[in-house]
Design a protein around this motif. Structure first.
Motif, PDB file in Angstrom:
ATOM      1  N   GLN A  74      -2.804  32.462 -20.298  1.00 31.18           N
ATOM      2  CA  GLN A  74      -1.437  31.970 -20.147  1.00 31.18           C
ATOM      3  C   GLN A  74      -0.951  31.354 -21.459  1.00 31.18           C
ATOM      4  OE1 GLN A  74      -0.408  29.996 -16.508  1.00 31.18           O
ATOM      5  NE2 GLN A  74       1.208  28.822 -17.461  1.00 31.18           N
ATOM      6  N   LEU A 118       4.627  26.080 -19.174  1.00 33.79           N
ATOM      7  CA  LEU A 118       4.570  27.448 -19.668  1.00 33.79           C
ATOM      8  C   LEU A 118       3.227  27.758 -20.330  1.00 33.79           C
ATOM      9  CD1 LEU A 118       8.122  27.969 -21.237  1.00 33.79           C
ATOM     10  CD2 LEU A 118       7.215  29.038 -19.169  1.00 33.79           C
ATOM     11  N   SER A 119       2.708  26.822 -21.090  1.00 32.24           N
ATOM     12  CA  SER A 119       1.480  27.072 -21.850  1.00 32.24           C
ATOM     13  C   SER A 119       0.227  27.070 -20.974  1.00 32.24           C
ATOM     14  CB  SER A 119       1.324  26.022 -22.944  1.00 32.24           C
ATOM     15  OG  SER A 119       1.006  24.759 -22.376  1.00 32.24           O
ATOM     16  N   LEU A 135       6.494  34.265 -21.363  1.00 37.41           N
ATOM     17  CA  LEU A 135       6.682  33.501 -20.123  1.00 37.41           C
ATOM     18  C   LEU A 135       8.066  32.875 -20.139  1.00 37.41           C
ATOM     19  CD1 LEU A 135       3.190  31.831 -19.771  1.00 37.41           C
ATOM     20  CD2 LEU A 135       4.042  33.889 -18.673  1.00 37.41           C
ATOM     21  N   TYR A 172       2.326  32.503 -23.574  1.00 35.48           N
ATOM     22  CA  TYR A 172       3.340  31.521 -23.934  1.00 35.48           C
ATOM     23  C   TYR A 172       3.646  31.588 -25.434  1.00 35.48           C
ATOM     24  CZ  TYR A 172       5.282  26.919 -25.058  1.00 35.48           C
ATOM     25  OH  TYR A 172       6.044  25.895 -25.552  1.00 35.48           O
TER      26      TYR A 172
END
Length: 181
Positions: free
Chosen positions: A23, A95-96, A32, A27
């Motif tokens: 993820q 998001l990260s 994302l 990001y």
């Protein structure tokens, strides 16, 4: 990813860090919140571009995004209704994958029937006191934050609901697993 996922020695817990790392890479690459404004981590992409990306991710059997529901529900809510401070605080780590979010909507006896939510939030000066139980809060045992739906008006079954952002490491919040057979 496919081999790791199918290896019987792996569990949800052991796959958490590879998913979080994945993820983070998405990001950093801007994949994302693609249809969000760029100032909030998005690309300003169209819904079609976002759909193409999601289709390609599925075709590649890519790892699932940890915060996918929160990116889809909470992110747009913060962008449109949150304060500048809230957006700066919550959007980047969501998001990260740095912070994991869970969703507190379903309840014992009510399931996903949100009109029957009984968890109640009552104002006490500058803070809210929340009492109730939630179930099926996916990833709750990893979560830093919860988006929580509570009743704030007992007189209106359909309009008396409010949306809260709740830290998971606060007095009164406990997480208990639902044991599966």
């Amino acid at each position: 990813w496919r081999e790791e996922l199918r290896d019987p020695k792996h569990t949800e817990d052991s796959l958490m860090e590879p998913r979080r790392t994945w993820q983070g890479k998405l990001y950093k690459a801007g994949y994302l919140g693609m249809d969000w404004p760029s100032e909030w981590g998005g690309r300003g992409a169209t819904e079609v571009e976002k759909s193409i990306f999601e289709e390609e991710m599925a075709r590649a059997d890519a790892p699932p995004i940890l915060n996918v529901l929160r990116i889809g529900l909470l992110g747009p809510g913060l962008i449109h209704h949150g304060s500048e401070e809230q957006r700066r605080r919550f959007i980047p780590p969501m998001l990260s994958g740095e912070e994991i979010w869970c969703q507190g909507f379903s309840e014992p006896g009510a399931g996903s029937d949100l009109a029957n939510v009984q968890t109640f939030a009552q104002r006490d000066g500058e803070r809210w006191i929340i009492n109730g139980h939630k179930v099926w809060t996916t990833l709750a045992h990893f979560a830093t934050w919860m988006i929580l739906l509570c009743r704030t008006d007992k007189g209106d079954k359909y309009r008396g609901l409010s949306y809260f952002v709740v830290p998971m490491k606060v007095r009164g919040v406990s997480v208990k697993p639902l044991v599966k057979m």
